[in-house]
Each structure stands twice: as C-alpha cells, then as structure tokens.
Write a protein that holds these residues in place. Structure first.
Motif, short mmCIF file in Angstrom:
data_model
loop_
_atom_site.label_atom_id
_atom_site.label_comp_id
_atom_site.label_asym_id
_atom_site.label_seq_id
_atom_site.Cartn_x
_atom_site.Cartn_y
_atom_site.Cartn_z
N LEU A 13 0.85 -1.18 0.00
CA LEU A 13 0.00 0.00 0.00
C LEU A 13 0.89 1.25 0.00
CD1 LEU A 13 -3.10 0.90 0.48
CD2 LEU A 13 -2.38 1.17 2.88
N TYR A 14 0.89 1.97 -1.10
CA TYR A 14 1.74 3.16 -1.23
C TYR A 14 0.99 4.36 -0.65
CZ TYR A 14 4.78 0.43 -4.28
OH TYR A 14 5.65 -0.52 -4.79
N THR A 15 1.46 4.87 0.48
CA THR A 15 0.79 5.97 1.17
C THR A 15 1.74 7.15 1.32
OG1 THR A 15 1.44 5.33 3.41
CG2 THR A 15 -0.55 4.28 2.49
N GLU A 16 1.19 8.27 1.79
CA GLU A 16 1.98 9.45 2.10
C GLU A 16 1.85 9.75 3.59
OE1 GLU A 16 4.65 11.97 2.14
OE2 GLU A 16 4.14 11.24 0.13
N MET A 17 2.98 9.72 4.29
CA MET A 17 2.97 10.06 5.70
C MET A 17 2.43 11.47 5.89
SD MET A 17 6.13 9.98 8.46
CE MET A 17 6.24 8.19 8.55
N GLY A 18 1.53 11.64 6.85
CA GLY A 18 0.96 12.96 7.11
C GLY A 18 -0.12 13.38 6.14
N ASN A 19 -0.67 12.43 5.38
CA ASN A 19 -1.63 12.77 4.34
C ASN A 19 -2.81 13.57 4.89
OD1 ASN A 19 -2.53 12.37 1.50
ND2 ASN A 19 -4.28 11.42 2.52
N GLY A 20 -3.19 14.61 4.14
CA GLY A 20 -4.31 15.45 4.52
C GLY A 20 -3.93 16.72 5.25
N VAL A 21 -2.67 16.82 5.65
CA VAL A 21 -2.17 18.04 6.30
C VAL A 21 -0.92 18.46 5.53
CG1 VAL A 21 -1.30 19.08 8.43
CG2 VAL A 21 -3.08 17.31 8.53
#
Length: 327
Positions: free
Chosen positions: A286-294
């Motif tokens: 699962l490729y995610t972005e740390m801190g997503n949404g801020v």
C-alpha cells in the motif's frame, strides 16, 4: 418533527451536520428526523458509500490531530497516512459481528503491528462503535485504556494484541489465521505493518512460515510510505524490492499505488480478498503518504512522532473541517 436519542446515526437521507455550541451535542438532520448523539459512529452492519467514507476519513484525521495535540505526544504522521485504509477496512471490507470478544469466531480479524499509529486505530475503532468516541479524550493519560501503544490488559474493545514492540504483529496474525482453519472458520485475518518495520527480523521468519504452512486466509498489508523515525527507509536501511522479497518467499503480492485513495483501496483490497483460499498468503503493498491530509506534514518524516503546537493544530484542522462531530 420526531426526535430520537440514538448512539448510531442513519444515512437513509442526505445528512446535514452541525454542532450545537450550547450543549455540545451533535445533530444529524434527515428529511423527517433528528438524531442526537454525543458523537457520531457507524454500526457493524452499515456499508457507507464513498462520500460517507470520505467524511469519516476527514473526521478521523481531526481526531488524530486533536488527540496528539492534547497531550503533546504521539505519532500523527503514519496515523494520517493510514487513515483511508483503516476506514475502508472497518467500514467496507471486514465482516464484523456486533460487540467484541477475543475469540473472534465467525468474523474477520485485524492485527495492528506498527502500534505507534494507535491514534488512527483508536479513532476508527471508536467511530465503528467499539467504545465511546468521548473516550478518545483520554489518549495517553495515566490510567487510560488508550495508551500510546495498544495494550490488552485494560480490555479495550477492538484491541487483540499489544503492539508496543515492532515486528510481532504478523506472527500473531498467522497464529490467528491458523486457529480459524482449525475451527473451520472461513473468515479472513488482516494485518498491517510498516515498511520500516520490515527491518525487524521476526517478520521474515513469519513470512517464511506463512507460505510454508499455506496460511492462505491471511492478508498482510505493508504501509509503504518510504519513511521512518530517522529518515527515509532507503537511507536508514535500504531493503530493495519488497515485492520481490515477498514473492521469493512464495506469497501472492499485489500493489495499491494510490494508497490514500478510497476507491483504489476498495478495489485493491477486494482483489486481495479474491486471492485468498488458493494456497498462498496474500501481501498488499500500500503506497501511502505520511501525514496525508495536512500539507505541512506531508513529504517528510519529521512528523513521525511529533505533535503539532496550537497554531499548527489550528492550521491542520482548517484543512480538515468537522464532518461528523468532534469528541
């Protein structure tokens, strides 16, 4: 107008939500009813649509930010990065029974291995009806059931293992999956690990064991955000191709490239479910972005374990306006 006092709200009609500033109750307005509750949650039988999942995701982000800010402690980065995944897991994918028991017979199970992202886990559990949403206000306080890393001795509903020490969750999940096979229980066991966590050797013993014993009722998801507490995973300890490693251990591997996209997660995880029961454990990258949404927390490892100050919290909350009612 009919007024009902309910813990759980309905999505039968398009809802408008606002906060009553005098008594701090949340109201949900439908065509002909108002539902009053101290905080808004979903039951185990609801199947929210994409917009409702998005609203819940935003509210969970607010919970995460407010929880870590209140005690100036916690791990917002990875929590925000996995918010969409855990919201989808509990509200769209898992077959869950009403209530909670540690045996978990006749339902899907989830084990969080990277326990430092407890803020998102606690919020999703509370918003899924496992315990009162108001209890989120006790995060990391002395004698709270919501410790910085999940524990089982306080019997918090939804928590199936202590996850303070990294690298252990996959082993526990494998044991639970084998127990389901022994009990002729055809439900799925899910586990989530961090990519930096895979630097722990116990994971690879578990990965080897799962394929050798054909634990094919297991879906292990790896949060691939490329960051850990000391920097980029490639800089701390490069692991090469994680996909190639799992495949070398004879796992069935698939990737979700948009790991913060609700529809992509639903599609990818349903594909993973379709691959269970075929002789191999399943791994989802699962490729995610740390801190997503801020915005100021994204693209950096700096917010792995740091709480926002007052001004930063205000900024972050402005980017994630209240949708379902703050605790």
């Amino acid at each position: 107008m009919i007024i009902h006092k309910k813990k759980f709200f309905l999505w039968d009609f398009f809802c408008f939500i606002y906060k009553n500033k005098q008594n701090h109750k949340s109201f949900v307005l439908t065509q002909n009813k108002i539902y009053i509750c101290s905080s808004l949650t979903f039951t185990h039988t609801m199947k929210p649509n994409t917009q409702q999942l998005s609203d819940l995701t935003i509210q969970v982000r607010r919970d995460i930010l407010r929880m870590v800010h209140a005690v100036n402690s916690g791990h917002p980065g990875g929590s925000l990065g996995c918010t969409e995944f855990l919201v989808v897991l509990y509200q769209n994918l898992m077959e869950r029974k009403e209530g909670f028991d540690m045996d978990g017979i006749g339902e899907d199970l989830f084990f969080l291995s990277n326990g430092h992202i407890s803020p998102v886990f606690y919020s999703v559990l509370a918003r899924s009806g496992y315990f009162p949403v108001s209890e989120l206000a006790t995060f990391r306080l002395i004698n709270s059931r919501l410790q910085g890393h999940p524990t089982t001795h306080d019997h918090l509903p939804g928590i199936r293992m202590a996850a303070g020490s990294l690298g252990q969750g996959l082993s526990v999940a494998i044991g639970a999956a084998q127990a389901k096979k022994l009990n002729n229980d055809n439900h799925i066991v899910y586990a989530l690990t961090g990519d930096g966590e895979l630097q722990e050797g116990q994971n690879w013993e578990a990965i080897m064991y799962a394929s050798a014993k054909k634990v094919d009722n297991l879906i292990a998801t790896v949060d691939l955000n490329g960051k850990q507490i000391d920097g980029a995973t490639d800089d701390v300890l490069a692991m090469g191709s994680i996909r190639a490693k799992f495949e070398a251990f004879d796992w069935d591997v698939l990737e979700i490239k948009e790991g913060n996209n609700i529809e992509a997660i639903i599609a990818g995880m349903n594909e993973a479910k379709s691959r269970t029961g075929k002789g191999k454990p399943v791994c989802v990258l699962l490729y995610t972005e740390m801190g997503n949404g801020v915005d100021y927390m994204m693209y950096s490892h700096a917010w792995h374990g740091k709480a926002p100050n007052d001004a930063q919290l205000e900024n972050a909350l402005a980017q994630n306006p209240e949708t379902l009612g703050d605790y």
